[in-house]
Design a protein around this motif. Structure first.
Motif, PDB file in Angstrom:
ATOM      1  N   VAL A  39       0.937  -1.836  -0.055  1.00 15.19           N
ATOM      2  CA  VAL A  39      -0.223   0.372  -0.089  1.00 15.19           C
ATOM      3  C   VAL A  39       0.648   0.645   0.639  1.00 15.19           C
ATOM      4  CG1 VAL A  39      -2.335   1.232   1.372  1.00 15.19           C
ATOM      5  CG2 VAL A  39      -1.512  -0.820   0.952  1.00 15.19           C
ATOM      6  N   GLY A  40       0.596   1.799  -0.746  1.00 17.99           N
ATOM      7  CA  GLY A  40       1.152   3.760  -0.878  1.00 17.99           C
ATOM      8  C   GLY A  40       2.657   3.565  -1.879  1.00 17.99           C
ATOM      9  N   ASN A  41       3.326   4.660  -1.235  1.00 22.03           N
ATOM     10  CA  ASN A  41       4.543   4.279  -1.855  1.00 22.03           C
ATOM     11  C   ASN A  41       5.187   3.217  -2.830  1.00 22.03           C
ATOM     12  OD1 ASN A  41       3.989   7.099  -2.704  1.00 22.03           O
ATOM     13  ND2 ASN A  41       5.301   7.990  -0.905  1.00 22.03           N
ATOM     14  N   VAL A  46       7.731  -2.126  -5.486  1.00 23.22           N
ATOM     15  CA  VAL A  46       7.158  -3.143  -5.174  1.00 23.22           C
ATOM     16  C   VAL A  46       6.929  -4.284  -6.506  1.00 23.22           C
ATOM     17  CG1 VAL A  46       6.464  -5.109  -3.860  1.00 23.22           C
ATOM     18  CG2 VAL A  46       7.173  -3.398  -2.525  1.00 23.22           C
ATOM     19  N   LYS A  47       4.997  -3.173  -6.914  1.00 19.43           N
ATOM     20  CA  LYS A  47       4.192  -3.838  -7.821  1.00 19.43           C
ATOM     21  C   LYS A  47       5.536  -3.730  -9.080  1.00 19.43           C
ATOM     22  CE  LYS A  47       0.380  -3.298  -5.929  1.00 19.43           C
ATOM     23  NZ  LYS A  47      -0.836  -2.206  -5.271  1.00 19.43           N
TER      24      LYS A  47
END
Length: 73
Positions: A39-41, A46-47
């Motif tokens: 979630v978030g930055n 990671v994605k």
């Protein structure tokens, strides 16, 4: 008929001794790991890294497969 502007629902007072505000402790290990990493930055990084790794691995598999299919005997 009685009509209230806020509605006819009546709320009881909260018993402040029984309120559990420790939400982090009630979550599972996987949910906390997901919340921290995905979630978030950090989740965006990671994605993107996962997508890059998948792209490179598909490229390498295609290169090796093409090498063995098209090599001269």
């Amino acid at each position: 008929m009685e009509s209230n502007s806020a509605g006819s629902v009546q709320y009881d007072r909260w018993n402040e001794d029984n309120i559990n505000m420790n939400v982090e402790a009630s979550q599972s290990t996987w949910r906390r790991l997901y919340s921290r990493v995905c979630v978030g930055n950090t989740g965006t990084v990671v994605k993107a890294a996962g997508a890059g790794a998948a792209l490179v691995s598909v490229y390498i598999i295609g290169y090796v497969t093409g090498y063995y299919i098209h090599r001269c005997s």
